[in-house]
Scaffold this active site. Sequence first.
Site, PDB file in Angstrom:
ATOM      1  N   ARG A  64      96.703  46.011   4.076  1.00 28.13           N
ATOM      2  CA  ARG A  64      96.919  46.249   2.647  1.00 28.13           C
ATOM      3  C   ARG A  64      97.277  47.717   2.446  1.00 28.13           C
ATOM      4  O   ARG A  64      97.250  48.509   3.381  1.00 28.13           O
ATOM      5  CB  ARG A  64      95.658  45.897   1.853  1.00 28.13           C
ATOM      6  CG  ARG A  64      94.379  46.398   2.504  1.00 28.13           C
ATOM      7  CD  ARG A  64      93.239  46.557   1.578  1.00 28.13           C
ATOM      8  NE  ARG A  64      93.473  47.604   0.601  1.00 28.13           N
ATOM      9  CZ  ARG A  64      93.370  48.914   0.867  1.00 28.13           C
ATOM     10  NH1 ARG A  64      93.042  49.332   2.077  1.00 28.13           N
ATOM     11  NH2 ARG A  64      93.593  49.796  -0.068  1.00 28.13           N
ATOM     12  N   GLY A  65      97.604  48.040   1.187  1.00 31.78           N
ATOM     13  CA  GLY A  65      97.974  49.404   0.845  1.00 31.78           C
ATOM     14  C   GLY A  65      99.482  49.572   0.904  1.00 31.78           C
ATOM     15  O   GLY A  65     100.132  49.196   1.889  1.00 31.78           O
ATOM     16  N   ALA A  66     100.041  50.158  -0.152  1.00 29.70           N
ATOM     17  CA  ALA A  66     101.497  50.177  -0.306  1.00 29.70           C
ATOM     18  C   ALA A  66     102.261  50.699   0.912  1.00 29.70           C
ATOM     19  O   ALA A  66     103.128  50.003   1.447  1.00 29.70           O
ATOM     20  CB  ALA A  66     101.868  50.977  -1.564  1.00 29.70           C
ATOM     21  N   ARG A  98     103.420  39.825  -1.431  1.00 24.82           N
ATOM     22  CA  ARG A  98     102.683  40.493  -2.516  1.00 24.82           C
ATOM     23  C   ARG A  98     103.706  41.110  -3.455  1.00 24.82           C
ATOM     24  O   ARG A  98     104.313  42.142  -3.135  1.00 24.82           O
ATOM     25  CB  ARG A  98     101.717  41.550  -1.971  1.00 24.82           C
ATOM     26  CG  ARG A  98     100.605  40.979  -1.104  1.00 24.82           C
ATOM     27  CD  ARG A  98      99.406  41.912  -1.041  1.00 24.82           C
ATOM     28  NE  ARG A  98      98.707  41.971  -2.317  1.00 24.82           N
ATOM     29  CZ  ARG A  98      97.750  42.862  -2.589  1.00 24.82           C
ATOM     30  NH1 ARG A  98      97.405  43.755  -1.686  1.00 24.82           N
ATOM     31  NH2 ARG A  98      97.152  42.860  -3.764  1.00 24.82           N
ATOM     32  N   GLN A 212      87.176  47.750  -2.386  1.00 24.68           N
ATOM     33  CA  GLN A 212      87.912  48.559  -1.415  1.00 24.68           C
ATOM     34  C   GLN A 212      87.373  49.990  -1.339  1.00 24.68           C
ATOM     35  O   GLN A 212      87.437  50.625  -0.289  1.00 24.68           O
ATOM     36  CB  GLN A 212      89.403  48.588  -1.751  1.00 24.68           C
ATOM     37  CG  GLN A 212      90.112  47.259  -1.579  1.00 24.68           C
ATOM     38  CD  GLN A 212      90.214  46.493  -2.885  1.00 24.68           C
ATOM     39  OE1 GLN A 212      89.360  46.604  -3.762  1.00 24.68           O
ATOM     40  NE2 GLN A 212      91.269  45.699  -3.030  1.00 24.68           N
ATOM     41  N   ASP A 253     101.127  51.376  -6.186  1.00 24.67           N
ATOM     42  CA  ASP A 253     101.790  50.260  -5.514  1.00 24.67           C
ATOM     43  C   ASP A 253     103.229  50.092  -5.978  1.00 24.67           C
ATOM     44  O   ASP A 253     104.046  49.529  -5.261  1.00 24.67           O
ATOM     45  CB  ASP A 253     101.012  48.974  -5.760  1.00 24.67           C
ATOM     46  CG  ASP A 253      99.723  48.938  -4.958  1.00 24.67           C
ATOM     47  OD1 ASP A 253      99.743  48.386  -3.848  1.00 24.67           O
ATOM     48  OD2 ASP A 253      98.715  49.496  -5.421  1.00 24.67           O
ATOM     49  N   ASN A 263      98.891  50.421 -10.156  1.00 23.96           N
ATOM     50  CA  ASN A 263      97.926  50.700  -9.095  1.00 23.96           C
ATOM     51  C   ASN A 263      96.756  49.734  -9.250  1.00 23.96           C
ATOM     52  O   ASN A 263      96.692  48.968 -10.206  1.00 23.96           O
ATOM     53  CB  ASN A 263      97.452  52.158  -9.160  1.00 23.96           C
ATOM     54  CG  ASN A 263      96.688  52.559  -7.900  1.00 23.96           C
ATOM     55  OD1 ASN A 263      97.187  52.391  -6.783  1.00 23.96           O
ATOM     56  ND2 ASN A 263      95.485  53.072  -8.064  1.00 23.96           N
ATOM     57  N   LYS A 264      95.843  49.784  -8.300  1.00 26.55           N
ATOM     58  CA  LYS A 264      94.712  48.868  -8.299  1.00 26.55           C
ATOM     59  C   LYS A 264      94.049  48.819  -9.675  1.00 26.55           C
ATOM     60  O   LYS A 264      93.840  49.849 -10.316  1.00 26.55           O
ATOM     61  CB  LYS A 264      93.703  49.315  -7.251  1.00 26.55           C
ATOM     62  CG  LYS A 264      92.485  48.415  -7.119  1.00 26.55           C
ATOM     63  CD  LYS A 264      92.872  46.966  -6.815  1.00 26.55           C
ATOM     64  CE  LYS A 264      93.665  46.837  -5.536  1.00 26.55           C
ATOM     65  NZ  LYS A 264      94.084  45.449  -5.252  1.00 26.55           N
TER      66      LYS A 264
END
Length: 380
Positions: A64-66, A98, A212, A253, A263-264
Amino acid sequence: MADQHAPSPVDAPPSMVPALRWDEPPEGPVLVLLDQTRLPAEEVELVCTDVPALVGAIRTLAVRGAPLLGIAGAYGVALAAARGFDVDDAAQSLAGARPTAVNLGYGVRRALEAYRRALDAGGDLAGAAAGALAEARRLHLEDAEGSAAMGAAGLGLLDELLPGGNHRILTHCNTGALVSGGDGTAFAVALAAHRAGRLRRLWVDETRPLLQGARLTAYEAARNGMAYTLLTDSAAGSLFAAGEVDAVLIGADRIAADGSVANKVGSYPLAVLARYHHVPFVVVAPTTTIDPDTRDGASIEVEQRPGQEVTEVMAPQTAGAEVVSGLPVAPLGTQAYNPAFDITPPELVTALVTEHGALSPVTGSGIADLCARSRPATIG
């Protein structure tokens, strides 16, 4: 208040397990991922031999993570090519895994275009596969270099906004080496401050519902010997009110053409709190996260995740444990609203830090200038 919390040991070693690596055992090439759903309980690697396995890992947030999703997407195309699968189908499947994370599609396109260029130049399938792999490795290296540049630029910005060091930084979600080929994005700035002796406290939002921050950012902070404190997302307001936050640093993201930041989920409330309390709110992201084809925040597709992530609490899995569901915390049949991201408008963003330096104020014209100076021609 922050100084009541003891820092982690200064000699705590960083993890030696990379978030992602390419390997070529005798039975054929594979993409090896550190399974982030198992952290912090244990460091376990997933071995992906095909694209469906990688897509599954992306959707379950094992990877995960852009920035790292972009790298994984590029390696996924290379994996399909090296193993003789349909590369176009693989690319389409990866790019849609995603929808909010623009870097994923970016990495897929770069590797796919390298593959096609090799074929168009008269190369065979093996040569085209090698071209895709070389492009994935190039992207991986670029991200590591960009991470270092963002860390340095972000620390310079912090020192300019907050002279004297002794920074108390609040962050959200996870933006370190687990999402990058290097030290990360927003976390890289905090880490640079720590290494320079100018970080007093890293405040870590737990980041519900998947934690996270609690599971991953705290894990990385401890590994790097940083002074950090974990808090529930709902405690951030009282932390601002107590004057304990000097700056907020988050990743992204997707960044729209007008500077809106996806973003999250939970990032937007922090931006509002920061504005009210006159605290800098800084977004740290590579220019590959900017999507000039997305006009504004309202045009960003926000991924909706399963309600089960909200109605149940899932503990990190451990070896030998077959966990199919979490602990219910809501009545059976409860409906849940579970967007993976929220959108912060550009007027709430103090600065955008990229590998090319800081942009402030964040405006559409400034974003366009960044893209014109930094976006590779392959992105069209």
